[in-house]
Write a protein that holds these residues in place. Sequence first.
Motif, PDB file in Angstrom:
ATOM      1  N   VAL A   1       0.725  -1.149  -0.196  1.00  0.00           N
ATOM      2  CA  VAL A   1      -0.017   0.124   0.051  1.00  0.00           C
ATOM      3  C   VAL A   1       0.743   1.234  -0.114  1.00  0.00           C
ATOM      4  O   VAL A   1       1.974   1.325   0.547  1.00  0.00           O
ATOM      5  N   VAL A   2       0.316   2.334  -0.604  1.00  0.00           N
ATOM      6  CA  VAL A   2       0.972   3.700  -0.367  1.00  0.00           C
ATOM      7  C   VAL A   2      -0.192   4.485   0.475  1.00  0.00           C
ATOM      8  O   VAL A   2      -1.318   4.511   0.145  1.00  0.00           O
ATOM      9  N   ARG A   3       0.494   5.024   1.397  1.00  0.00           N
ATOM     10  CA  ARG A   3      -0.351   5.923   2.383  1.00  0.00           C
ATOM     11  C   ARG A   3       0.009   7.254   2.215  1.00  0.00           C
ATOM     12  O   ARG A   3       1.134   7.483   2.412  1.00  0.00           O
ATOM     13  N   ILE A   4      -0.999   8.257   2.231  1.00  0.00           N
ATOM     14  CA  ILE A   4      -1.058   9.484   2.023  1.00  0.00           C
ATOM     15  C   ILE A   4      -1.595  10.310   3.172  1.00  0.00           C
ATOM     16  O   ILE A   4      -2.772   9.862   3.682  1.00  0.00           O
ATOM     17  N   THR A   5      -0.803  11.145   4.131  1.00  0.00           N
ATOM     18  CA  THR A   5      -1.508  11.698   5.074  1.00  0.00           C
ATOM     19  C   THR A   5      -1.125  13.386   5.049  1.00  0.00           C
ATOM     20  O   THR A   5      -0.232  13.810   4.429  1.00  0.00           O
ATOM     21  N   ILE A   6      -2.317  14.126   5.203  1.00  0.00           N
ATOM     22  CA  ILE A   6      -1.926  15.439   5.598  1.00  0.00           C
ATOM     23  C   ILE A   6      -2.664  15.851   6.938  1.00  0.00           C
ATOM     24  O   ILE A   6      -3.669  15.628   7.436  1.00  0.00           O
ATOM     25  N   ASP A   7      -1.671  16.587   7.734  1.00  0.00           N
ATOM     26  CA  ASP A   7      -1.717  17.040   8.835  1.00  0.00           C
ATOM     27  C   ASP A   7      -2.045  18.738   8.990  1.00  0.00           C
ATOM     28  O   ASP A   7      -1.491  19.252   8.188  1.00  0.00           O
TER      29      ASP A   7
ATOM     30  N   TRP B   1      -6.018  10.890   6.286  1.00  0.00           N
ATOM     31  CA  TRP B   1      -5.162   9.766   5.706  1.00  0.00           C
ATOM     32  C   TRP B   1      -5.965   9.140   4.548  1.00  0.00           C
ATOM     33  O   TRP B   1      -7.204   8.807   4.839  1.00  0.00           O
ATOM     34  N   CYS B   2      -5.290   8.398   3.986  1.00  0.00           N
ATOM     35  CA  CYS B   2      -5.645   7.593   2.543  1.00  0.00           C
ATOM     36  C   CYS B   2      -4.735   6.658   2.182  1.00  0.00           C
ATOM     37  O   CYS B   2      -3.625   6.821   2.178  1.00  0.00           O
ATOM     38  N   GLU B   3      -5.034   5.470   1.513  1.00  0.00           N
ATOM     39  CA  GLU B   3      -4.462   4.487   1.128  1.00  0.00           C
ATOM     40  C   GLU B   3      -4.691   3.940  -0.286  1.00  0.00           C
ATOM     41  O   GLU B   3      -6.008   3.971  -0.853  1.00  0.00           O
ATOM     42  N   PHE B   4      -3.751   3.966  -1.278  1.00  0.00           N
ATOM     43  CA  PHE B   4      -3.868   3.180  -2.442  1.00  0.00           C
ATOM     44  C   PHE B   4      -3.414   1.809  -2.410  1.00  0.00           C
ATOM     45  O   PHE B   4      -2.172   1.756  -2.273  1.00  0.00           O
ATOM     46  N   ALA B   5      -3.951   0.864  -2.648  1.00  0.00           N
ATOM     47  CA  ALA B   5      -3.677  -0.799  -2.751  1.00  0.00           C
ATOM     48  C   ALA B   5      -2.701  -0.840  -3.800  1.00  0.00           C
ATOM     49  O   ALA B   5      -3.018  -0.190  -5.000  1.00  0.00           O
ATOM     50  N   LEU B   6      -1.579  -1.787  -3.642  1.00  0.00           N
ATOM     51  CA  LEU B   6      -0.822  -1.852  -5.074  1.00  0.00           C
ATOM     52  C   LEU B   6      -0.945  -3.339  -5.458  1.00  0.00           C
ATOM     53  O   LEU B   6      -0.977  -4.233  -4.608  1.00  0.00           O
ATOM     54  N   SER B   7      -1.075  -3.284  -6.575  1.00  0.00           N
ATOM     55  CA  SER B   7      -1.347  -4.940  -7.230  1.00  0.00           C
ATOM     56  C   SER B   7      -0.069  -5.587  -7.322  1.00  0.00           C
ATOM     57  O   SER B   7       0.833  -5.048  -7.488  1.00  0.00           O
TER      58      SER B   7
END
Length: 313
Positions: A257-263, A307-313
């Motif tokens: 997964v790629v996790r993106i967060t903004i605080d 936060w959000c996540e993008f699953a990697l295939s």
Amino acid sequence: MTELSVRPHDHIVAFYDEDADIVDRVVRFVGEGLRADDAAIIIVTPDHRIAIDAGLVARGLDLGALRASGRYVPLDALETLASFMSDGLPDPERFHDVVGSVVRAAASAGTGIRAFGEMVALLWSEGNVAGAIELESTWNELAEQERFVLLCGYPLHTVIERDDLDALTRVCTSHSELVGPGSYERFDPSGGGTSRTFLPVISAVTAARTFAEHTLDSLGVSEIAPDATIVVSELASNAVMHADSAFRLTIERDDAVVRITIDDINDAEPSSPERTMETIGGLGLVLVDGLTSRWGTELLPSGKRVWCEFALS
């Protein structure tokens, strides 16, 4: 370079990349005022004083005559600071006596007053963030009594290196207008790292998107960039336009997964997709929900994290 819209009692802050950037802005700001018969006060370091004077002379202004008439008042920033600081904080009474008297004298010499100061930036650079924030407030108190336009300048690297979202946002909210650095328009994402702090200005949204593109490529997941950068734009827009906060963007990857967060420092949670389509950046959280594998929010000791996540295939 973004032109300033100047009104009486304005308190403007400009964040800059290089000394030449702030010198050019101050020369424009002060020079326009002097040509309009305003008085000008600059409270600066010796190097900046030399460069600003040279820029004004190059614009055809007679600084000797302007100084003699009281319409051009250059002061040394460190010496002026020493005249009113006490135990690391500005003494309001001494500030009003010292700086207020300069402002009042200039008011009698010109039709208006334009002032530029970098005392706050010197305090911040020394690590005295509390003193810088208090000095911004003290300037605002003086502006309630006297009529002038004040421009402050902060080197971008000093405010970003500290990575203090609360302090940076407090500095920004002390001003009536924020001017982002030129580098946000031509953002250079180099420098390493997968986390970056941004100012609460509209141009930061584009800069954050560019930083995300570069970071995703460096992590070897450029295939998700089309969707991920849209999400970053939405979340960054939310921090700037709705949370009114400086924000920290972080992008991390593991095998799946790629996790993106903004605080940011605003603890109000964004509305869910079921409640509104118009929450983030004008397009809505439903867009974030549709492009990511999953997303959510967390309360922080000061503010929140989206936060959000993008699953990697």
